[in-house]
Write an enzyme that holds these catalytic residues in place. Structure first.
Site, mmCIF file in Angstrom:
data_model
loop_
_atom_site.group_PDB
_atom_site.id
_atom_site.type_symbol
_atom_site.label_atom_id
_atom_site.label_comp_id
_atom_site.label_asym_id
_atom_site.label_seq_id
_atom_site.Cartn_x
_atom_site.Cartn_y
_atom_site.Cartn_z
ATOM 1 N N TYR A 258 14.034 -25.734 -23.545
ATOM 2 C CA TYR A 258 14.271 -24.414 -24.170
ATOM 3 C C TYR A 258 14.158 -23.265 -23.157
ATOM 4 C CZ TYR A 258 9.135 -24.482 -25.420
ATOM 5 O OH TYR A 258 7.774 -24.571 -25.447
ATOM 6 N N GLU A 259 14.545 -22.087 -23.642
ATOM 7 C CA GLU A 259 14.639 -20.902 -22.770
ATOM 8 C C GLU A 259 15.697 -21.072 -21.689
ATOM 9 O OE1 GLU A 259 13.991 -18.072 -23.190
ATOM 10 O OE2 GLU A 259 12.885 -18.668 -24.955
ATOM 11 N N GLY A 260 16.755 -21.770 -21.991
ATOM 12 C CA GLY A 260 17.770 -22.081 -20.983
ATOM 13 C C GLY A 260 17.343 -23.364 -20.307
ATOM 14 N N GLN B 109 18.861 -22.831 -15.459
ATOM 15 C CA GLN B 109 18.002 -22.084 -14.512
ATOM 16 C C GLN B 109 18.501 -22.261 -13.087
ATOM 17 O OE1 GLN B 109 15.708 -20.126 -15.816
ATOM 18 N NE2 GLN B 109 16.177 -21.005 -17.813
#
Ligand SMILES: Cc1cc2nc3c(=O)[nH]c(=O)nc-3n(C[C@H](O)[C@H](O)[C@H](O)COP(=O)(O)OP(=O)(O)OC[C@H]3O[C@@H](n4cnc5c(N)ncnc54)[C@H](O)[C@@H]3O)c2cc1C
Length: 596
Positions: A442-444, A449
């Site tokens: 999650y969060e990309g 990243q």
């Protein structure tokens, strides 16, 4: 059952001896009163809360999970979560680094991050409730109207209300440009929002009286793609002007996900059925505003994995000293016992030291990034703010991806140290493995990243940010060039710095001919740059340890051993990674899709 002792000594080493955080605080008027003693007191008290209140709830959260009552849409968190949250709010922990104008304590982000490392070690699933709230606070603080800030920030600051981020929809996660949720303007300036969001962490719960959802949706005239996304504030209960709770807004949790780990955190499907919301910032500029929350969350996810790495290490060490199995290859070490403790075996040590190095390197990187963030947000000198902002931008994908990849490896190593017992739930180690896995997604995802690092942060500005970090590496290498005791650290560090420059130029050149070269190299590239950061911090740590080991404090002896292990046994991974990154995209892209 696992245990946790806050790693106060290493936190103090990083903050005071390695980074001289106090000097940074003194250079910022808002923090000039904050000295090392104040920081120490806060992290010691915070550590007690984590070890005594949160840690005992970690297993409870995992085994009970959350329960949704579909009839009234209420959601019960695991036993004890709500009471722990009340204690957290009453003790003022929610407001540590928030703006005093809204009731915050105005402390540096760095102090808050140190506290979050410990909360995550103690209980990652619980920590996500206040963690997301803090991200929502940051976003509203930067992009909200004065009226929105006055109404919502005091309650988010105190923790009386919590926050969420509602981006993902069933058909779009990474590619938010495809999102479909709609926002219809109303005559009174509000919007009616309709859509389905999935995987919303802390989307519903019973820990706080109100939940403030930050929701991405499209206005009727929105351009297609990411340039047509707006950001809306959608409260669960619409507050009255005095902050008291008004009508229930039709944003309901329709189901909760059953998942691999973080069972204590509610992962919710949220249905918005004409829910009332208010625009945050400019129309169609929602993604840029949401990036404030996403960047905070990316650093937060790195802290989650740092916390898990530390707690897994602590428990694996206790086990390795206690468990007896086989004799040491060099002869018995515990001749009074039928076998030696497994810590005598080289490979068990390798797993423990790898985890330890990931924890110490990760802590240094996270604390350094947090200090840069404090400068970016508060330093009076614009040039310093700009420099710090570049460093935070460069470090953010590395904190998110390198630390979370490492934690997956580290928790798996720690499970291995336990042998079969590591796989059995009652020892607690398998929960850390399961909990850590989501942090890579999650969060990309970590792939995203790596594309952010190589594509946007490095090649996107002609390598300028990376060169700034390279300057710091060179300065350390030059200052220690004539110190024979530092040769074993400085030579490989300088060598890696040169290799990263060459690799970057090579990929940049190839990418001009074929953009797939970036995608093919990015994941390996991020790992190499992650190691450059860790090598820099371990070289700095080794320098201090060499200077202070004569004091007889065994902390420095251990630090030096860990740095040596890192340079001799972990850093060589970069040679393989560089080779893989240089191997290009053809072996990946030439095979036709129907041959898979
Ligand atoms: C437990 C949990 C909690 C979550 N919490 C939240 C939350 O609070 N709020 C929220 O909005 N979302 C949340 N999410 C959603 C999460 O952020 C997404 O799952 C994640 O961003 C990936 O999106 P996706 O699942 O749609 O995968 P996809 O986007 O479909 O990706 C699938 C795969 O394709 C790869 N991929 C996609 N595009 C590219 C590309 N351009 N280049 C290379 N590879 C690519 C990805 O890396 C991945 O490996 C949560 C998810 C989970 C499981």
């Amino acid at each position: 059952m696992s245990q946790y002792t806050p790693p106060i000594r290493d936190m103090q080493f990083v903050l005071h001896e390695m980074l001289n955080a106090e000097a940074t605080f003194k250079s910022i008027p808002a923090f000039e009163e904050i000295d090392a003693d104040t920081v120490n007191q806060i992290i010691e008290e915070g550590g007690k809360f984590c070890a005594e209140v949160l840690q005992p709830l970690n297993v409870v959260g995992d085994s009970e999970g959350c329960t949704l009552n579909k009839a009234d849409h209420s959601l019960k968190t695991p036993t004890g979560f709500k009471e722990a949250y009340q204690q957290f709010v009453e003790a003022g922990w929610a407001s540590l680094s928030c703006d005093p104008n809204y009731g915050g304590q105005g402390l540096p982000v760095t102090v808050n991050q140190a506290f979050y490392e410990m909360m995550n070690s103690a209980n990652q699933a619980w920590t996500m409730y206040p963690g997301l709230t803090h991200g929502a606070y940051d976003c509203l603080h930067e992009h909200g109207s004065q009226e929105q800030k006055d109404l919502y920030l005091p309650k988010l600051t105190s923790g009386e209300w919590t926050g969420t981020m509602c981006l993902t929809e069933p058909h779009c996660g990474t590619d938010l440009g495809m999102l479909r949720s709609k926002a219809e303007p109303q005559a009174d300036g509000s919007y009616k929002i309709t859509g389905a969001k999935i995987f919303i962490s802390s989307g519903e719960h019973d820990m706080a009286e109100n939940i403030i959802h930050l929701v991405l949706a499209r206005l009727p005239d929105a351009p297609v793609g990411t340039k047509g996304i707006s950001l809306f504030l959608v409260p669960k209960f619409i507050p009255n002007a005095d902050g008291s709770l008004g009508a229930r807004n039709p944003i309901f949790c329709g189901a909760i996900e059953h998942k691999m780990g973080i069972h204590g955190n509610a992962t919710c499907q949220m249905n918005l059925d004409g829910a009332t919301g208010w625009l945050i910032g400019q129309p169609h500029r929602g993604l840029a505003a949401m990036f404030v929350m996403m960047n905070a969350a990316r650093l937060g996810v790195g802290m989650q994995s740092l916390g898990l790495t530390e707690v897994a290490y602590q428990n694996a060490v206790v086990y390795a000293k206690d468990r007896i199995q086989s004799r040491s290859l060099t002869g018995p070490k515990a001749s009074d016992k039928p076998a030696d403790p497994i810590i005598v075996h080289p490979d068990v040590r390798k797993m423990l030291l790898t985890t330890r190095a990931y924890a110490e390197g990760g802590r240094a990187l996270c604390m350094w990034t947090a200090l840069e963030l404090d400068k970016e947000l508060n330093h009076p000198d614009e040039a310093v703010r700009k420099e710090a902002s570049d460093m935070v931008a460069l470090a953010t994908p590395i904190v998110k991806a390198f630390i979370t990849d490492n934690a997956w490896e580290a928790t798996s190593h720690c499970m291995q140290v336990y042998g079969g017992h590591g796989y059995i739930a009652e020892w607690g180690m398998e929960q850390y493995v399961r909990d850590s896995r989501i942090n890579m997604i999650y969060e990309g995802t970590n792939t995203i990243q790596s594309l952010d690092l190589l594509g946007r942060k490095v090649l996107g500005d002609g390598g300028a940010k990376l060169m700034k970090f390279g300057k710091m590496v060179r300065a350390l290498c030059e200052s220690e060039a004539n110190n024979p005791a530092m040769k074993e650290f400085i030579e490989p560090l300088a060598d890696l710095g040169d290799k990263v420059s060459k690799l970057t130029m090579e990929i940049g050149g190839k990418a001009m001919q074929n953009p797939d070269e970036v995608g093919a190299a990015a994941v390996d590239y991020l790992r190499v740059v992650g190691h450059l950061f860790y090598a820099y911090f371990f070289a700095k740590a080794a320098k201090i340890a060499l200077e202070k080991q004569a004091s007889g404090d065994k902390f420095y002896t251990a630090k030096l051993h860990t740095a040596r292990f890192y340079f001799q046994k972990m850093l060589p991974e970069t040679a393989m990674l560089i080779r893989k990154a240089r191997a290009g995209s053809s072996s990946l892209m030439e095979m036709e899709a129907d041959l898979f």
